[in-house]
Design an enzyme around this catalytic site. Structure first.
Site, PDB file in Angstrom:
ATOM      1  N   TYR A   1      -3.997  -2.313  -0.826  1.00 13.68           N
ATOM      2  CA  TYR A   1      -3.562  -2.354  -2.224  1.00 13.68           C
ATOM      3  C   TYR A   1      -4.665  -2.864  -3.144  1.00 13.68           C
ATOM      4  CZ  TYR A   1       1.484  -1.435  -1.873  1.00 13.68           C
ATOM      5  OH  TYR A   1       2.702  -0.853  -1.719  1.00 13.68           O
TER       6      TYR A   1
ATOM      7  N   LYS B   1      -1.202  -2.223  13.530  1.00 11.68           N
ATOM      8  CA  LYS B   1      -1.641  -0.971  14.160  1.00 11.68           C
ATOM      9  C   LYS B   1      -2.943  -1.307  14.874  1.00 11.68           C
ATOM     10  CE  LYS B   1      -1.202   3.490  14.837  1.00 11.68           C
ATOM     11  NZ  LYS B   1      -0.096   4.102  15.599  1.00 11.68           N
TER      12      LYS B   1
ATOM     13  N   ASP C   1       4.389   2.014  14.014  1.00  6.44           N
ATOM     14  CA  ASP C   1       5.205   3.218  14.245  1.00  6.44           C
ATOM     15  C   ASP C   1       6.393   2.898  15.135  1.00  6.44           C
ATOM     16  OD1 ASP C   1       3.269   2.757  16.187  1.00  6.44           O
ATOM     17  OD2 ASP C   1       2.765   4.857  16.510  1.00  6.44           O
TER      18      ASP C   1
ATOM     19  N   ASP D   1       5.374  -2.951   2.798  1.00  7.87           N
ATOM     20  CA  ASP D   1       6.006  -2.170   1.733  1.00  7.87           C
ATOM     21  C   ASP D   1       6.913  -1.113   2.353  1.00  7.87           C
ATOM     22  OD1 ASP D   1       6.431  -1.163  -0.912  1.00  7.87           O
ATOM     23  OD2 ASP D   1       5.085   0.488  -0.403  1.00  7.87           O
TER      24      ASP D   1
ATOM     25  N   ASP E   1      11.382  -1.212   2.796  1.00  5.81           N
ATOM     26  CA  ASP E   1      12.303  -0.221   2.225  1.00  5.81           C
ATOM     27  C   ASP E   1      13.167   0.383   3.329  1.00  5.81           C
ATOM     28  OD1 ASP E   1      11.416  -0.570  -0.348  1.00  5.81           O
ATOM     29  OD2 ASP E   1      11.175   1.577  -0.743  1.00  5.81           O
TER      30      ASP E   1
HETATM   31  C1  IPM Z   1       7.446  -3.136  -4.005  1.00  8.11           C
HETATM   32  C2  IPM Z   1       7.076  -1.935  -4.826  1.00  8.11           C
HETATM   33  C3  IPM Z   1       5.678  -2.129  -5.364  1.00  8.11           C
HETATM   34  C4  IPM Z   1       4.731  -2.199  -4.178  1.00  8.11           C
HETATM   35  C5  IPM Z   1       5.217  -1.069  -6.374  1.00  8.11           C
HETATM   36  C6  IPM Z   1       6.174  -0.967  -7.534  1.00  8.11           C
HETATM   37  C7  IPM Z   1       3.811  -1.304  -6.836  1.00  8.11           C
HETATM   38  O1  IPM Z   1       7.196  -0.767  -4.062  1.00  8.11           O
HETATM   39  O2  IPM Z   1       7.478  -4.238  -4.579  1.00  8.11           O
HETATM   40  O3  IPM Z   1       7.695  -2.989  -2.821  1.00  8.11           O
HETATM   41  O4  IPM Z   1       4.306  -1.160  -3.646  1.00  8.11           O
HETATM   42  O5  IPM Z   1       4.409  -3.305  -3.758  1.00  8.11           O
HETATM   43 MG    MG Z   2       7.997  -1.040  -2.155  1.00  9.30          MG
END
Ligand code: IPM
Ligand code: MG
Length: 371
Positions: free
Chosen positions: A142, A189, A221, A245, A249
């Site tokens: 990032y 990884k 993975d 990240d 999710d």
């Molecule tokens: C998160 C989001 C952010 C990230 C974006 C909005 C930059 O997806 O907080 O997980 O990738 O960190």
């Molecule tokens: Mg995110």
């Protein structure tokens, strides 16, 4: 107790869910005799529209001088499909994380029996799931060097990690595991990436300092698969920025509603609290978004301020609302309550106006007008 709280409502549904959290904080302040002073600041698409800058300096200043930051959401569709946009809302959040050194992002994943039916997983796989992801937040790909060739036919995103960056979050993760089920899983990884091998080396070296914690290592993975196959096996997951990240999710869908999940980003000084659901622009301004992710983030904020009784009460109120069907449209598309009504009910519960035993039928009137 007097505390300064910086508030960034942000984009999309950010303002309306954050407003419910502010109501809850104000109710707690009244009930317990605290003083919370809120300072509102700009970030994201909202800040670009008003100032041209996704993170005005003033926002950084206010956040640095606050005891905690409450944040709503970031992002607007008008930037998503424009790879040439020079200024993007997300730049604001990334810069804030870096400026405040918010190096550890904590995402607890807990399931609620009342919502099991919404999960894409079978009830027996999710009953009792309770783990927390520690995602490194200010390093890795990032924040590495970025470059696109002058001809625009190649690009680079570099991934770098240092010993210090790994160890500071690993200590937090180990300490949290000690207070929980004493299990830590490093997700990396290491069969391919140098940076992952560095993570393994330092986490392995630290393990002897935390001999009561069982340490496992999983390639990302495989971890992605295990989170879906058997999420109960996890206690604390530690991982780098990009993997965190993605798997956070993925893990968020286990609970059945993205709208419920809170997060905390902890740094050297201040800490920031936000729901993980994002800006959900289609729902903005309609009073239908789920405020519980923000309200549960507020519970984490209260814990951070050492207001543990208040945090527990907020969690109890959320459990009560879920158990009694006081839920927003994302959870029950037919029989739903508005964002502001859920906020009001949580406040009434927290201030003792609603006894825990009250049932849905007594609060019918506050329901959406669709039914
Ligand atoms: C998160 C989001 C952010 C990230 C974006 C909005 C930059 O997806 O907080 O997980 O990738 O960190
Ligand atoms: Mg995110």
């Amino acid at each position: 107790m007097k505390k300064n709280i910086a508030v960034i409502e942000g984009d999309g549904i950010g303002p309306e869910v954050t407003r419910q959290s502010i109501r809850v904080l104000n109710t707690l302040a009244e009930t317990y005799g605290h003083e919370f002073e809120f300072t509102y600041c700009l970030m994201g698409a909202d800040a670009i529209d008003k100032t041209g800058n996704p993170l005005p300096d003033e926002t950084i200043e206010v956040c640095l001088n606050s005891d905690a930051i409450l944040f709503g959401a970031i992002g607007h569709p008008k930037y998503d499909n424009d790879p040439t946009a020079k200024v993007r809302p997300e730049q604001g959040l990334l810069k804030l994380r870096k400026s405040l050194q918010l190096f550890a992002n904590l995402r607890p994943v807990t399931t609620y029996p009342a919502l099991h039916y919404l999960s894409p997983l079978k009830p027996k796989a999710i009953d009792g799931v309770d783990f927390v992801i520690f995602r490194e937040l200010t390093g890795g790909i990032y924040f590495g060097k970025k470059e696109t060739s002058p001809e625009g036919n190649w690009a680079i995103d570099e991934c770098t990690y240092s010993q210090e960056e790994i160890e500071r979050i690993a200590h937090l993760a180990f300490q949290t595991a000690q207070r929980r089920k004493k299990k830590l899983t490093l997700v990396d990884k290491a069969n391919v990436l140098e940076t992952s091998r560095l993570w393994r080396k330092f986490v392995q070296a630290m393990a002897s300092q935390y001999s009561d914690v069982q340490v496992d290592y999983l390639f990302v993975d495989n971890a992605a698969m295990q989170i879906i196959l058997n999420p109960k096996q996890f206690d604390v997951i530690l991982t780098e920025n990009m993997f965190g990240d993605i798997i956070s999710d993925e893990a968020s869908v286990i609970t059945g509603s993205l709208g419920l999940l809170p997060s905390a980003s902890i740094g050297k000084g201040s800490a920031l609290f936000e729901p993980i659901h994002g800006s959900y622009p289609q729902a903005a301004g309609k009073d239908i978004a789920n405020p519980l992710g923000s309200i549960l983030s507020t519970a984490l904020l209260l814990e951070h301020l050492n207001l543990n009784t208040e945090a527990m009460l907020v969690r109890e109120a959320v459990n009560w609302s879920l158990q009694n069907g006081f839920v927003t449209k994302d959870i029950d598309p037919v029989n739903f309550y508005f964002t502001s009504t859920i906020g009001e009910l949580i406040c009434d519960y927290v201030s003792g106006k609603i006894p825990g035993s009250i049932k849905q039928e007594n609060i019918e009137l506050r329901k959406s007008t669709i039914i």
